[in-house]
Motif scaffolding. Structure first.
Motif, PDB file in Angstrom:
ATOM      1  N   TYR A 150      -7.956   0.389   1.630  1.00 58.10           N
ATOM      2  CA  TYR A 150      -7.545  -0.989   1.912  1.00 58.10           C
ATOM      3  C   TYR A 150      -8.257  -1.518   3.155  1.00 58.10           C
ATOM      4  O   TYR A 150      -8.707  -2.675   3.182  1.00 58.10           O
TER       5      TYR A 150
ATOM      6  N   VAL B 215       0.823  -1.206   0.000  1.00 64.88           N
ATOM      7  CA  VAL B 215       0.000   0.000   0.000  1.00 64.88           C
ATOM      8  C   VAL B 215       0.858   1.257   0.000  1.00 64.88           C
ATOM      9  O   VAL B 215       0.512   2.252  -0.649  1.00 64.88           O
TER      10      VAL B 215
ATOM     11  N   PRO C 234      -4.981  -0.410  -3.944  1.00 67.13           N
ATOM     12  CA  PRO C 234      -5.409  -1.104  -2.727  1.00 67.13           C
ATOM     13  C   PRO C 234      -6.466  -2.166  -2.978  1.00 67.13           C
ATOM     14  O   PRO C 234      -6.545  -3.146  -2.234  1.00 67.13           O
TER      15      PRO C 234
END
Length: 275
Positions: A155, A103, A110
């Motif tokens: 995410y 990330v 993500p």
């Protein structure tokens, strides 16, 4: 595990103990415990997972713990190198925190990272083990990683959705406001120190609903520094930690190259070190 001692009182779940006998942790530096040196083993690291295993091991018989995490690993490497070995250990509790290193790399997606995580979670969940997932920390408090805050948030939403689909337990770092303070981080400003890992362990045990006597630890007061002293520290950090990190990225190297898992086999974890 089957209890070979017919005279032993059968295990009955209640509010003071937990149902797990074999805990396997997979992931990267966060789970390996980087930033939290083990004073009883020079060169080794303790970390939140060891701390959780110590508590779990105190509460039940025949408990075993393995930690397959290796610093610097991307999610594809974790999936390729750790998931099947974790399955082979026949755990009834697995923690997986992966994707953070992906990330924070520029240009990564993500959603695509989360798709790889879900493949790993599905494989682990197919064994019947309980799965503990982690959201990422809210990086808004740190200038170095503030730019990635939106990607981390996206995410995290994927992590929560994966947990819902596969009936996982979520340890929510994003909501753990106490660690959004550089006093809970190592000198590299990336990994938790002993205080940070201790607080994550407390959070993980709350998520698992495991009673424990781990108490909050208070950091030292912030030192009073002049502007010049603060800038000098920033330059020192950049030279010692940030520049080497960037160079490894450019060279496609990892801090985990040639590093093996610290606990590849499940074994008893009975020490409870007092902090």
């Amino acid at each position: 595990m089957t209890n070979q001692d017919s005279t032993r009182t059968p295990y009955i779940p209640n509010e003071s103990v937990h149902p797990w006998r074999r805990f396997v942790a997979v992931g990267d530096s966060f789970t390996e415990g980087i930033g939290d040196p083990d004073p009883n083993a020079p060169g080794a690291h303790r970390g939140w997972a060891d701390r959780v295993a110590e508590v779990l091991g105190q509460q039940v018989d025949d408990f075993a713990y393995a930690n397959l995490a290796v610093r610097g690993k991307l999610i594809a490497q974790i999936v390729a190198d750790q998931i099947e070995p974790a399955v082979a250990l026949h755990p009834d509790l697995v923690s997986i925190c992966a994707g953070g290193n992906d990330v924070i790399r520029p240009g990564t997606d993500p959603d695509a990272i989360a798709a790889q995580l879900e493949d790993a979670v599905a494989r682990l969940a197919s064994t019947g083990a309980a799965i503990l997932l982690f959201t990422g920390i809210d990086t808004g408090f740190t200038p170095v990683f503030r730019a990635f805050r939106g990607k981390v948030a996206i995410y995290n939403e994927n992590v929560r959705a994966i947990a819902e689909r596969h009936d996982c337990i979520v340890a929510d770092q994003w909501a753990l406001k106490v660690v959004q303070d550089m006093r809970f981080f190592d000198d590299d400003r990336l990994h938790y120190n002993a205080l940070g890992h201790h607080e994550v362990a407390r959070m993980a045990l709350r998520a698992l609903n495991v009673p424990n006597d781990l108490e909050a630890m208070q950091p030292e007061p912030l030192p009073v520094r002049t502007w010049r002293e603060a800038r000098s520290e920033d330059f020192g950090w950049a030279r010692e930690h940030f520049v080497p990190w960037v160079l490894r990225r450019l060279r496609h190297q990892s801090s985990g190259d040639h590093i093996a898992a610290k606990r590849p086999d499940a074994s008893p974890m009975i020490r409870l070190q007092k902090d």
